[in-house]
Design a protein around this motif. Sequence first.
Motif, PDB file in Angstrom:
ATOM      1  N   GLY A  53      48.092  42.472  45.278  1.00  0.00           N
ATOM      2  CA  GLY A  53      47.182  43.377  44.586  1.00  0.00           C
ATOM      3  C   GLY A  53      46.053  43.792  45.518  1.00  0.00           C
ATOM      4  O   GLY A  53      45.676  43.049  46.422  1.00  0.00           O
ATOM      5  N   TYR A  54      45.533  44.989  45.299  1.00  0.00           N
ATOM      6  CA  TYR A  54      44.411  45.463  46.119  1.00  0.00           C
ATOM      7  C   TYR A  54      43.485  46.359  45.305  1.00  0.00           C
ATOM      8  O   TYR A  54      42.727  47.144  45.855  1.00  0.00           O
ATOM      9  CB  TYR A  54      44.908  46.196  47.371  1.00  0.00           C
ATOM     10  N   GLU A  55      43.533  46.214  43.981  1.00  0.00           N
ATOM     11  CA  GLU A  55      42.770  47.073  43.088  1.00  0.00           C
ATOM     12  C   GLU A  55      41.258  46.874  43.187  1.00  0.00           C
ATOM     13  O   GLU A  55      40.491  47.810  43.094  1.00  0.00           O
ATOM     14  CB  GLU A  55      43.214  46.857  41.638  1.00  0.00           C
ATOM     15  N   ASP A  56      40.829  45.641  43.374  1.00  0.00           N
ATOM     16  CA  ASP A  56      39.408  45.312  43.396  1.00  0.00           C
ATOM     17  C   ASP A  56      38.877  45.421  44.829  1.00  0.00           C
ATOM     18  O   ASP A  56      39.144  44.557  45.668  1.00  0.00           O
ATOM     19  CB  ASP A  56      39.192  43.901  42.853  1.00  0.00           C
ATOM     20  N   ILE A  57      38.130  46.473  45.108  1.00  0.00           N
ATOM     21  CA  ILE A  57      37.671  46.691  46.485  1.00  0.00           C
ATOM     22  C   ILE A  57      36.586  45.711  46.927  1.00  0.00           C
ATOM     23  O   ILE A  57      36.238  45.661  48.099  1.00  0.00           O
ATOM     24  CB  ILE A  57      37.182  48.148  46.684  1.00  0.00           C
ATOM     25  N   ASP A  58      36.064  44.911  45.993  1.00  0.00           N
ATOM     26  CA  ASP A  58      35.045  43.924  46.333  1.00  0.00           C
ATOM     27  C   ASP A  58      35.627  42.543  46.611  1.00  0.00           C
ATOM     28  O   ASP A  58      34.887  41.624  46.976  1.00  0.00           O
ATOM     29  CB  ASP A  58      34.010  43.827  45.207  1.00  0.00           C
ATOM     30  N   THR A  59      36.941  42.396  46.438  1.00  0.00           N
ATOM     31  CA  THR A  59      37.596  41.103  46.641  1.00  0.00           C
ATOM     32  C   THR A  59      38.604  41.216  47.771  1.00  0.00           C
ATOM     33  O   THR A  59      39.399  42.163  47.795  1.00  0.00           O
ATOM     34  CB  THR A  59      38.329  40.672  45.342  1.00  0.00           C
ATOM     35  N   PRO A  60      38.582  40.273  48.709  1.00  0.00           N
ATOM     36  CA  PRO A  60      39.588  40.317  49.774  1.00  0.00           C
ATOM     37  C   PRO A  60      41.001  40.331  49.185  1.00  0.00           C
ATOM     38  O   PRO A  60      41.266  39.672  48.166  1.00  0.00           O
ATOM     39  CB  PRO A  60      39.336  39.026  50.561  1.00  0.00           C
ATOM     40  N   ILE A  61      41.876  41.058  49.814  1.00  0.00           N
ATOM     41  CA  ILE A  61      43.238  41.212  49.286  1.00  0.00           C
ATOM     42  C   ILE A  61      43.922  39.869  49.098  1.00  0.00           C
ATOM     43  O   ILE A  61      44.589  39.643  48.078  1.00  0.00           O
ATOM     44  CB  ILE A  61      44.052  42.156  50.191  1.00  0.00           C
ATOM     45  N   HIS A  62      43.751  38.939  50.005  1.00  0.00           N
ATOM     46  CA  HIS A  62      44.445  37.653  49.873  1.00  0.00           C
ATOM     47  C   HIS A  62      43.920  36.828  48.692  1.00  0.00           C
ATOM     48  O   HIS A  62      44.532  35.835  48.311  1.00  0.00           O
ATOM     49  CB  HIS A  62      44.406  36.852  51.187  1.00  0.00           C
ATOM     50  N   ARG A  63      42.822  37.215  48.081  1.00  0.00           N
ATOM     51  CA  ARG A  63      42.302  36.514  46.898  1.00  0.00           C
ATOM     52  C   ARG A  63      42.670  37.240  45.593  1.00  0.00           C
ATOM     53  O   ARG A  63      42.326  36.778  44.515  1.00  0.00           O
ATOM     54  CB  ARG A  63      40.798  36.370  46.996  1.00  0.00           C
ATOM     55  N   GLN A  64      43.305  38.384  45.696  1.00  0.00           N
ATOM     56  CA  GLN A  64      43.684  39.133  44.501  1.00  0.00           C
ATOM     57  C   GLN A  64      45.060  38.678  44.012  1.00  0.00           C
ATOM     58  O   GLN A  64      45.836  38.092  44.766  1.00  0.00           O
ATOM     59  CB  GLN A  64      43.675  40.633  44.807  1.00  0.00           C
ATOM     60  N   PRO A  65      45.357  38.959  42.735  1.00  0.00           N
ATOM     61  CA  PRO A  65      46.628  38.485  42.179  1.00  0.00           C
ATOM     62  C   PRO A  65      47.844  39.154  42.820  1.00  0.00           C
ATOM     63  O   PRO A  65      47.770  40.290  43.280  1.00  0.00           O
ATOM     64  CB  PRO A  65      46.550  38.859  40.694  1.00  0.00           C
ATOM     65  N   ILE A  66      48.948  38.423  42.815  1.00  0.00           N
ATOM     66  CA  ILE A  66      50.237  38.971  43.216  1.00  0.00           C
ATOM     67  C   ILE A  66      50.720  39.861  42.074  1.00  0.00           C
ATOM     68  O   ILE A  66      50.595  39.529  40.904  1.00  0.00           O
ATOM     69  CB  ILE A  66      51.249  37.829  43.484  1.00  0.00           C
ATOM     70  N   VAL A  67      51.292  41.025  42.420  1.00  0.00           N
ATOM     71  CA  VAL A  67      51.719  42.012  41.430  1.00  0.00           C
ATOM     72  C   VAL A  67      53.243  42.117  41.470  1.00  0.00           C
ATOM     73  O   VAL A  67      53.823  42.277  42.551  1.00  0.00           O
ATOM     74  CB  VAL A  67      51.084  43.392  41.742  1.00  0.00           C
ATOM     75  N   GLN A  68      53.861  42.037  40.301  1.00  0.00           N
ATOM     76  CA  GLN A  68      55.321  42.192  40.231  1.00  0.00           C
ATOM     77  C   GLN A  68      55.700  43.626  40.567  1.00  0.00           C
ATOM     78  O   GLN A  68      55.115  44.569  40.057  1.00  0.00           O
ATOM     79  CB  GLN A  68      55.822  41.832  38.825  1.00  0.00           C
ATOM     80  N   ASN A  69      56.681  43.793  41.419  1.00  0.00           N
ATOM     81  CA  ASN A  69      57.152  45.110  41.847  1.00  0.00           C
ATOM     82  C   ASN A  69      58.542  45.325  41.251  1.00  0.00           C
ATOM     83  O   ASN A  69      59.546  44.989  41.854  1.00  0.00           O
ATOM     84  CB  ASN A  69      57.185  45.182  43.380  1.00  0.00           C
ATOM     85  N   GLY A  70      58.610  45.860  40.036  1.00  0.00           N
ATOM     86  CA  GLY A  70      59.882  46.078  39.350  1.00  0.00           C
ATOM     87  C   GLY A  70      60.340  44.845  38.602  1.00  0.00           C
ATOM     88  O   GLY A  70      59.612  43.867  38.441  1.00  0.00           O
ATOM     89  N   ASP A  71      61.579  44.911  38.132  1.00  0.00           N
ATOM     90  CA  ASP A  71      62.152  43.823  37.336  1.00  0.00           C
ATOM     91  C   ASP A  71      62.941  42.834  38.174  1.00  0.00           C
ATOM     92  O   ASP A  71      63.812  42.147  37.674  1.00  0.00           O
ATOM     93  CB  ASP A  71      63.072  44.404  36.250  1.00  0.00           C
ATOM     94  N   GLY A  72      62.670  42.791  39.434  1.00  0.00           N
ATOM     95  CA  GLY A  72      63.444  41.965  40.339  1.00  0.00           C
ATOM     96  C   GLY A  72      64.341  42.877  41.157  1.00  0.00           C
ATOM     97  O   GLY A  72      64.355  44.094  40.971  1.00  0.00           O
ATOM     98  N   LEU A  73      65.074  42.288  42.085  1.00  0.00           N
ATOM     99  CA  LEU A  73      65.940  43.133  42.910  1.00  0.00           C
ATOM    100  C   LEU A  73      67.261  42.446  43.174  1.00  0.00           C
ATOM    101  O   LEU A  73      67.406  41.238  43.056  1.00  0.00           O
ATOM    102  CB  LEU A  73      65.240  43.542  44.208  1.00  0.00           C
ATOM    103  N   ARG A  74      68.231  43.296  43.550  1.00  0.00           N
ATOM    104  CA  ARG A  74      69.588  42.847  43.839  1.00  0.00           C
ATOM    105  C   ARG A  74      70.055  43.538  45.120  1.00  0.00           C
ATOM    106  O   ARG A  74      69.831  44.723  45.302  1.00  0.00           O
ATOM    107  CB  ARG A  74      70.501  43.214  42.681  1.00  0.00           C
ATOM    108  N   ILE A  75      70.715  42.749  45.961  1.00  0.00           N
ATOM    109  CA  ILE A  75      71.356  43.300  47.143  1.00  0.00           C
ATOM    110  C   ILE A  75      72.851  43.112  46.938  1.00  0.00           C
ATOM    111  O   ILE A  75      73.330  41.991  46.771  1.00  0.00           O
ATOM    112  CB  ILE A  75      70.859  42.628  48.430  1.00  0.00           C
ATOM    113  N   GLY A  76      73.577  44.232  46.914  1.00  0.00           N
ATOM    114  CA  GLY A  76      74.991  44.230  46.559  1.00  0.00           C
ATOM    115  C   GLY A  76      75.888  43.587  47.598  1.00  0.00           C
ATOM    116  O   GLY A  76      75.592  43.573  48.801  1.00  0.00           O
ATOM    117  N   GLU A  77      77.018  43.120  47.112  1.00  0.00           N
ATOM    118  CA  GLU A  77      77.963  42.402  47.956  1.00  0.00           C
ATOM    119  C   GLU A  77      78.403  43.238  49.158  1.00  0.00           C
ATOM    120  O   GLU A  77      78.528  44.458  49.082  1.00  0.00           O
ATOM    121  CB  GLU A  77      79.181  41.955  47.160  1.00  0.00           C
ATOM    122  N   GLY A  78      78.577  42.525  50.267  1.00  0.00           N
ATOM    123  CA  GLY A  78      79.095  43.134  51.467  1.00  0.00           C
ATOM    124  C   GLY A  78      78.129  44.017  52.218  1.00  0.00           C
ATOM    125  O   GLY A  78      78.529  44.696  53.166  1.00  0.00           O
TER     126      GLY A  78
END
Length: 142
Positions: A53-78
Amino acid sequence: AAEPLTGARDCRLEIHDGCIIGHFNEIYATKSIIIEKDVLTADRVYISDNLHGYEDIDTPIHRQPIVQNGDGLRIGEGSWLGVGVSVLGANIGKHCVIGANAVVTKDIPDYCVAAGIPARIIKRYDFDSKEWRTTTPDGHFK
């Protein structure tokens, strides 16, 4: 690693049979990453279903919450991910080739070759002609 840092009830990381994971790969699931059978990753590949997360410009990025990016991901076979590829919350279809150093931010369908930053489809397998054909960036044959 699989940690439910974004509040997901289930958090899973699945790597199926026959996969070959290159050196220095990082795979970071906060909801779901599924790597189907016989996927090959080269060295220094990064796969993540979340972002800093990087929404709060007054808080260092490494102290901001992790944000889910989609519903998860899949890498197809082969599929094959080249050296230095980053997959950021996007799905990759089966039997795809992702070129070296590509950054995958949008889903790539089955039987495609994608490259670049951001990754764009450059070839797709044509089952009618039984050959790989060049495409427009959205996957339509030229």
